[in-house]
Design an enzyme around this catalytic site. Structure first.
Site, PDB file in Angstrom:
ATOM      1  N   HIS A  54       0.858  -1.197   0.000  1.00  0.00           N
ATOM      2  CA  HIS A  54       0.000   0.000   0.000  1.00  0.00           C
ATOM      3  C   HIS A  54       0.884   1.233   0.000  1.00  0.00           C
ATOM      4  O   HIS A  54       2.102   1.130   0.103  1.00  0.00           O
ATOM      5  CB  HIS A  54      -0.988  -0.017   1.166  1.00  0.00           C
ATOM      6  CG  HIS A  54      -0.387   0.091   2.532  1.00  0.00           C
ATOM      7  ND1 HIS A  54       0.453  -0.876   3.055  1.00  0.00           N
ATOM      8  CD2 HIS A  54      -0.481   1.052   3.494  1.00  0.00           C
ATOM      9  CE1 HIS A  54       0.813  -0.519   4.285  1.00  0.00           C
ATOM     10  NE2 HIS A  54       0.268   0.658   4.570  1.00  0.00           N
ATOM     11  N   HIS A  56       1.416   3.937   1.950  1.00  0.00           N
ATOM     12  CA  HIS A  56       1.958   4.708   3.077  1.00  0.00           C
ATOM     13  C   HIS A  56       3.477   4.827   3.000  1.00  0.00           C
ATOM     14  O   HIS A  56       4.172   3.901   2.586  1.00  0.00           O
ATOM     15  CB  HIS A  56       1.535   4.079   4.408  1.00  0.00           C
ATOM     16  CG  HIS A  56       0.099   4.320   4.749  1.00  0.00           C
ATOM     17  ND1 HIS A  56      -0.601   3.555   5.644  1.00  0.00           N
ATOM     18  CD2 HIS A  56      -0.772   5.277   4.305  1.00  0.00           C
ATOM     19  CE1 HIS A  56      -1.848   4.011   5.733  1.00  0.00           C
ATOM     20  NE2 HIS A  56      -1.971   5.046   4.932  1.00  0.00           N
ATOM     21  N   ASP A  58       5.872   4.801   5.126  1.00  0.00           N
ATOM     22  CA  ASP A  58       6.760   3.856   5.819  1.00  0.00           C
ATOM     23  C   ASP A  58       6.882   2.531   5.061  1.00  0.00           C
ATOM     24  O   ASP A  58       7.619   1.639   5.468  1.00  0.00           O
ATOM     25  CB  ASP A  58       6.319   3.632   7.283  1.00  0.00           C
ATOM     26  CG  ASP A  58       4.945   2.998   7.406  1.00  0.00           C
ATOM     27  OD1 ASP A  58       3.996   3.489   6.774  1.00  0.00           O
ATOM     28  OD2 ASP A  58       4.815   2.004   8.156  1.00  0.00           O
ATOM     29  N   HIS A  59       6.167   2.428   3.917  1.00  0.00           N
ATOM     30  CA  HIS A  59       6.256   1.237   3.058  1.00  0.00           C
ATOM     31  C   HIS A  59       6.830   1.551   1.681  1.00  0.00           C
ATOM     32  O   HIS A  59       7.292   0.660   0.992  1.00  0.00           O
ATOM     33  CB  HIS A  59       4.871   0.595   2.901  1.00  0.00           C
ATOM     34  CG  HIS A  59       4.290   0.161   4.214  1.00  0.00           C
ATOM     35  ND1 HIS A  59       4.161  -1.154   4.582  1.00  0.00           N
ATOM     36  CD2 HIS A  59       3.842   0.885   5.270  1.00  0.00           C
ATOM     37  CE1 HIS A  59       3.648  -1.223   5.807  1.00  0.00           C
ATOM     38  NE2 HIS A  59       3.448  -0.002   6.242  1.00  0.00           N
ATOM     39  N   HIS A 113      -7.172  -1.289   5.888  1.00  0.00           N
ATOM     40  CA  HIS A 113      -6.208  -0.288   6.353  1.00  0.00           C
ATOM     41  C   HIS A 113      -6.187   0.889   5.368  1.00  0.00           C
ATOM     42  O   HIS A 113      -6.232   2.047   5.757  1.00  0.00           O
ATOM     43  CB  HIS A 113      -4.850  -0.963   6.458  1.00  0.00           C
ATOM     44  CG  HIS A 113      -3.735  -0.071   6.888  1.00  0.00           C
ATOM     45  ND1 HIS A 113      -3.644   0.455   8.149  1.00  0.00           N
ATOM     46  CD2 HIS A 113      -2.636   0.381   6.226  1.00  0.00           C
ATOM     47  CE1 HIS A 113      -2.539   1.205   8.236  1.00  0.00           C
ATOM     48  NE2 HIS A 113      -1.916   1.165   7.081  1.00  0.00           N
ATOM     49  N   ASP A 134       0.040  -3.936   6.261  1.00  0.00           N
ATOM     50  CA  ASP A 134      -0.570  -3.482   7.516  1.00  0.00           C
ATOM     51  C   ASP A 134      -1.996  -4.006   7.673  1.00  0.00           C
ATOM     52  O   ASP A 134      -2.874  -3.327   8.218  1.00  0.00           O
ATOM     53  CB  ASP A 134      -0.573  -1.946   7.579  1.00  0.00           C
ATOM     54  CG  ASP A 134       0.818  -1.365   7.785  1.00  0.00           C
ATOM     55  OD1 ASP A 134       1.764  -2.151   8.002  1.00  0.00           O
ATOM     56  OD2 ASP A 134       0.955  -0.132   7.722  1.00  0.00           O
ATOM     57  N   HIS A 172       4.973  -4.703  10.601  1.00  0.00           N
ATOM     58  CA  HIS A 172       5.392  -4.050  11.854  1.00  0.00           C
ATOM     59  C   HIS A 172       5.543  -5.073  12.967  1.00  0.00           C
ATOM     60  O   HIS A 172       4.796  -6.054  13.024  1.00  0.00           O
ATOM     61  CB  HIS A 172       4.367  -2.998  12.303  1.00  0.00           C
ATOM     62  CG  HIS A 172       4.267  -1.812  11.408  1.00  0.00           C
ATOM     63  ND1 HIS A 172       5.032  -0.674  11.589  1.00  0.00           N
ATOM     64  CD2 HIS A 172       3.498  -1.578  10.321  1.00  0.00           C
ATOM     65  CE1 HIS A 172       4.724   0.208  10.649  1.00  0.00           C
ATOM     66  NE2 HIS A 172       3.793  -0.312   9.864  1.00  0.00           N
TER      67      HIS A 172
HETATM   68 FE    FE Z   1       2.859   0.745   8.134  1.00  0.00          FE
HETATM   69 ZN    ZN Z   2       0.152   1.635   6.573  1.00  0.00          ZN
END
Ligand code: FE
Ligand code: ZN
Length: 251
Positions: A54, A56, A58-59, A113, A134, A172
């Protein structure tokens, strides 16, 4: 296919997939390019693909720097993430299959998510691999930022139908925190209590708890236990979607 786990930021994982026969190497959700560069340098392998679950940051935050070093490589992501994943070249939908690192990946649409969230499933003897971003964590599910609990319920049902020996590579490290929380929600669950005791006995700075196994999540993660009569009774609901919806309210 070999899988190597890299850490990023406070609690993210980046997974490196490498083919058994050739130099093919893919990064799953490279939120940060630096750990990926270090891995590639040590292993002497080139990066040949990026798999994003996805959009985001942090990905996907490492996509640009990786593409500068390895221009033209394939960047896989959900069709609905068009315009949100840097450098995306492949726009995937439910059921689509493709080859990467000498293995066959199947796409599962798992909105919840985010709207366009996908997971990658690789079937294998003795248990396949699910890269779930996530969507699922040890003892819980991902936050519902762009979808309703009802939509996430469909996605979790889809994951629960995979073979129980499936390994779940989530993005995570949240396992101890949420298994502890889940043990408070489902205190009669002996298997869950055992899981918590084992986690608490382990050095918190120690080894990753990932991969999870679907079998263990089915036995201990409340969000995979909507049809368990004891949990339903404790929440004052009939077994089924109402249990899942109630869990979304109270966590
Ligand atoms: Fe994440
Ligand atoms: Zn995420």
């Amino acid at each position: 296919m070999q899988i190597t786990t890299l850490r990023a930021f406070a609690d993210n994982y980046i997974f490196m997939l490498s083919g058994d026969a050739g130099p093919e190497t893919a990064a799953v959700d490279p939120g940060d390019a630096e750990p990926v560069f270090r891995y590639l340098q040590t292993s002497g392998r080139p990066l040949t693909a990026i798999l994003n679950t996805h959009h985001h940051r942090d990905h996907t935050g490492g996509n640009r720097a990786l593409l500068e070093r390895f221009p033209g490589i394939a960047v896989f992501g959900g069709a609905g993430d068009r315009g949100r994943i840097p450098g995306q070249t492949h726009f995937l939908v439910e059921g689509e299959e493709f080859s990467v690192c000498g293995a066959r990946a199947r796409v599962l649409a798992v909105p919840g998510h985010t709207k366009a969230h996908i997971a990658y499933y690789f079937s294998a003897d003795g248990g396949g691999h699910l890269f779930s971003g996530d969507t699922v964590f040890g003892g819980t599910i991902g936050n519902l930022f762009e979808e309703t609990p009802g939509v996430m319920f469909q996605s979790i049902q889809k994951i629960r139908r995979l073979p129980p020996e499936t390994k779940i590579w989530c993005s995570h490290e949240y396992t101890l925190q949420y298994v502890r929380e889940s043990a408070g929600i489902d205190p009669g669950n002996k298997r869950l209590a055992l899981r918590l005791r084992k986690l608490e006995a382990t050095d918190p700075s120690g080894a990753p708890t990932v991969p999870l196994t679907l079998e263990e999540e089915r036995a201990t993660n409340p969000f995979f236990r909507w049809d368990d009569p004891a949990l339903a009774g404790r929440l004052g609901k009939d077994p089924g979607i109402d249990v899942f919806l109630r869990l979304c309210e109270i966590t």
